[in-house]
Design a protein around this motif. Structure first.
Motif, mmCIF file in Angstrom:
data_model
loop_
_atom_site.group_PDB
_atom_site.id
_atom_site.type_symbol
_atom_site.label_atom_id
_atom_site.label_comp_id
_atom_site.label_asym_id
_atom_site.label_seq_id
_atom_site.Cartn_x
_atom_site.Cartn_y
_atom_site.Cartn_z
ATOM 1 N N ARG A 198 -0.879 1.304 2.068
ATOM 2 C CA ARG A 198 -0.576 0.620 3.483
ATOM 3 C C ARG A 198 0.339 1.382 4.075
ATOM 4 O O ARG A 198 0.387 1.862 5.367
ATOM 5 N N ILE A 246 -1.248 -0.114 -3.861
ATOM 6 C CA ILE A 246 -1.436 -0.924 -2.352
ATOM 7 C C ILE A 246 -0.434 -0.708 -1.334
ATOM 8 O O ILE A 246 -0.523 -0.285 -0.177
ATOM 9 N N ILE A 247 0.902 -0.632 -1.817
ATOM 10 C CA ILE A 247 1.979 -0.312 -1.113
ATOM 11 C C ILE A 247 1.791 1.300 -0.433
ATOM 12 O O ILE A 247 2.156 1.418 0.964
ATOM 13 N N ARG A 275 -0.416 3.351 7.785
ATOM 14 C CA ARG A 275 0.625 2.946 8.816
ATOM 15 C C ARG A 275 1.083 4.339 9.706
ATOM 16 O O ARG A 275 1.317 4.386 10.818
ATOM 17 N N PHE A 331 8.428 -9.939 6.055
ATOM 18 C CA PHE A 331 7.166 -9.470 5.076
ATOM 19 C C PHE A 331 7.677 -9.163 3.665
ATOM 20 O O PHE A 331 6.851 -9.395 2.884
ATOM 21 N N VAL A 349 3.726 -9.733 -8.462
ATOM 22 C CA VAL A 349 3.607 -8.484 -8.859
ATOM 23 C C VAL A 349 5.029 -8.150 -9.327
ATOM 24 O O VAL A 349 6.074 -8.632 -8.812
ATOM 25 N N ARG A 396 -0.844 -1.270 -9.727
ATOM 26 C CA ARG A 396 -1.674 -1.873 -8.608
ATOM 27 C C ARG A 396 -0.792 -2.041 -7.365
ATOM 28 O O ARG A 396 -0.992 -1.649 -6.340
ATOM 29 N N ALA A 397 0.249 -2.749 -7.436
ATOM 30 C CA ALA A 397 1.162 -3.148 -6.144
ATOM 31 C C ALA A 397 1.653 -1.734 -5.850
ATOM 32 O O ALA A 397 1.683 -1.519 -4.217
#
Lengths: 256, 328
Positions: A13, A9-10, A17, A92, A101, A5-6
């Protein structure tokens, strides 16, 4: 799947961006355009002698195009990976690492997103192919996209590996000078390596980008004799990508 | 009261070119549930290192730490689910909008997109991020960034929130706003562990605090307890005529509530247990003996006095000569 999942998600993102930054998307095409149309034009006449026999009809710009494609992917991949250093500097990364995670999942996300972005930039370059005298067929494009992604994957993997060890953006200049530029020039992107001295040939052999450029050239330039068989290039790239990915994940996890 | 953070003999050292730096040298801490716990000390005292160990960001070298009911060494994953961490540098991806950062944070903690959206809306409301939540973080002012940072830290409703020097670099107005926000969070049941090198922040904001210096906790308790440990308010009396000084000193020395007395040029400094109670007695006594008082000042001990007492130097000065090894 939950553990990936991570990664997803990354990936999402970083992509968002990237695509928001129109200036960067088109700006990053400036360097390749300069290389092909200024350097390629200027060196064209003197370089034609260096091109292997049997390719007399080959324009230098055309020869150079797959190499510049490789360069685009190399630069875009490494630049994207360097965002790790930014994230670290601005805190961050810590927030991500405190999240429940696995850190390998974050590292994988960075590699996959960088590879996606870099291969997208590469595909964007294909628009310029006709101007460089490269005649693309649909079959070529179908083959090019996964190849570009594989090359991008190995380059970004290397980028993440290096970025995991960088503490600040200052170190990035070093990476440019000591890794990216030599890799680019020793990959056969700018000139054929056939007549290169032995030391250069050896360095080219251990340079992952050599296989990338060679593979791209095999696809696009049908009448140009490639250095290695296409299948060998792809095998090498897959091998390098796996090693880079493994090392990148290990290094990233250790530094956290 | 249940403890949400307990450490025993926590240690951490770093290898540097000059040798091994012992950043944390056996820290014992207890943070109660729902508390605002202040962690005060000069730069380089080891506060951040301790915090990062508790937040699972740094491996614990030796000692034990329990956070939110789990062993940090054995079950870091469980700890991570229950803690929020806001670093000194602040978080947030600067190129995304505040809202996107919040949602990303929620997703990293396993929220579904719907839940993350709902929670982000809630926080944007609670933290007054409304005006700028849709703007990129790069454009935020210092105070706005800090609010977002806190939002990121509490996105997943942690039991314990670690704040590393939350108000450093903020102007007084933003600082006051952030304090208010921290109090609200504490009021809603989140335990807060914050580091600071500001005396007033530790004093006013925290329910309890620990003072750290050179990798060790030198004092722990409520601000009031720590000050009372010094066991004295100081009273400075200056007299109308200098001749009265010795007489007054003699006279006051007899009094049971005066614990210590010093004469400095034209004034006397007395330490008394309870200044407010002592003041009328002092005045009556001096007046009754015909000693005229020009001014009398009562001052309560400050945390700086506490720090001075435990470390032998003032916190203000301590920060300046320290190695700057606290941040990383």
């Amino acid at each position: 799947m939950k553990r990936f999942r991570a990664t997803y998600i990354i990936w999402l993102r970083d992509l968002k961006r990237h695509f928001r930054d129109r200036a960067r998307i088109f700006g990053s095409l400036a360097t390749p355009i300069i290389f092909i149309f200024i350097l390629g034009q200027g060196l064209g006449s003197s370089m034609s002698a260096a091109l292997p026999a049997g390719s007399t009809t080959l324009d230098y710009k055309t020869f150079m195009f797959p190499g510049i494609l490789g360069m685009t992917v190399l630069f875009a991949g490494v630049f994207s990976a360097v965002s790790i250093v930014w994230d670290r500097e601005f805190g961050f990364l810590k927030e991500m690492l405190v999240a429940p995670v696995p850190s390998w999942s974050i590292a994988l996300g960075k590699v996959v997103s960088g590879a996606t972005i870099a291969s997208f930039q590469g595909c964007l370059m294909l628009i310029l192919a006709p101007l460089a005298g490269v005649k693309l067929t649909p079959q070529m494009v179908v083959l090019l996209i996964p190849t570009l992604f594989l090359v991008a994957f190995s380059m970004t993997g290397m980028g993440v590996l290096v970025a995991s060890r960088l503490k600040s953006m200052q170190g990035f200049q070093m990476i440019m000078n000591f890794i990216m530029m030599p890799m680019f020039f020793l990959s056969g992107a700018m000139f054929p390596l056939a007549n290169a001295p032995a030391w250069m040939d050896t360095l080219a052999k251990i340079n992952p980008l050599t296989y990338g450029v060679d593979a791209l050239r095999s696809i696009m330039l049908t009448d140009f004799p490639s250095r290695y068989p296409f299948a060998f290039d792809i095998t090498m790239i897959v091998l390098i990508s796996s090693v880079m990915l493994g090392m990148a994940i290990a290094t990233f996890s250790r530094q956290s | 009261m249940k403890n949400v953070v307990t450490t025993t003999e926590l240690r951490k050292s770093f290898k540097s070119k000059k040798g091994v730096v012992e950043a944390v040298r056996g820290v014992e801490l207890h943070v109660g549930e729902g508390e605002i716990f202040g962690f005060l000390g000069p730069n380089g005292a080891g506060k951040t290192t301790t915090l990062r160990m508790l937040a699972t960001l740094l491996p614990i070298e030796s000692g034990e730490a329990m956070v939110a009911g789990f062993d940090v060494k054995k079950q870091p994953h469980e700890v991570r689910r229950r803690v929020g961490y806001v670093s000194q540098a602040g978080g947030g991806d600067r190129l995304s909008t505040g809202r996107e950062d919040l949602i990303l944070q929620g997703q990293l903690y396993g929220m579904s997109t719907t839940d993350a959206n709902a929670r982000a809306d809630e926080l944007i409301d609670d933290l007054d991020l409304g005006e700028f939540a849709g703007r990129r973080v790069v454009t935020y002012s210092g105070g706005q960034r800090r609010r977002l940072d806190v939002g990121l830290g509490i996105m997943h409703r942690p039991d314990v929130l670690f704040l590393d020097e939350p108000t450093t670099g903020l102007d007084p107005q933003n600082r006051a706003n952030l304090w208010e926000l921290i109090r609200q969070l504490s009021g809603s049941g989140t335990s807060i562990f914050l580091t600071t090198h500001y005396l007033d922040e530790a004093d006013v904001l925290s329910n309890r605090l620990a003072i750290m210096d050179h990798g060790l906790i030198v004092a722990e308790g409520t601000s009031r307890e720590l000050k009372q440990e010094i066991a004295a308010d100081s009273v400075v009396v200056s007299l109308k005529s200098d001749e009265g000084c010795s007489g007054a000193t003699e006279l006051l020395r007899q009094e049971s509530y005066v614990s210590h007395i010093t004469t400095e040029a034209d004034h006397l400094r007395l330490y008394v247990d309870d200044g407010v109670a002592a003041l009328p007695k002092l005045l009556r006594l001096l007046d009754g003996n015909g000693i005229g008082v020009r001014t009398i000042t009562l001052s309560e001990p400050t945390l700086d006095d506490v720090f001075l007492r435990h470390t032998g130097r003032s916190l203000h000065k301590a920060g300046m000569n320290q190695r700057n090894g606290d941040s990383e």
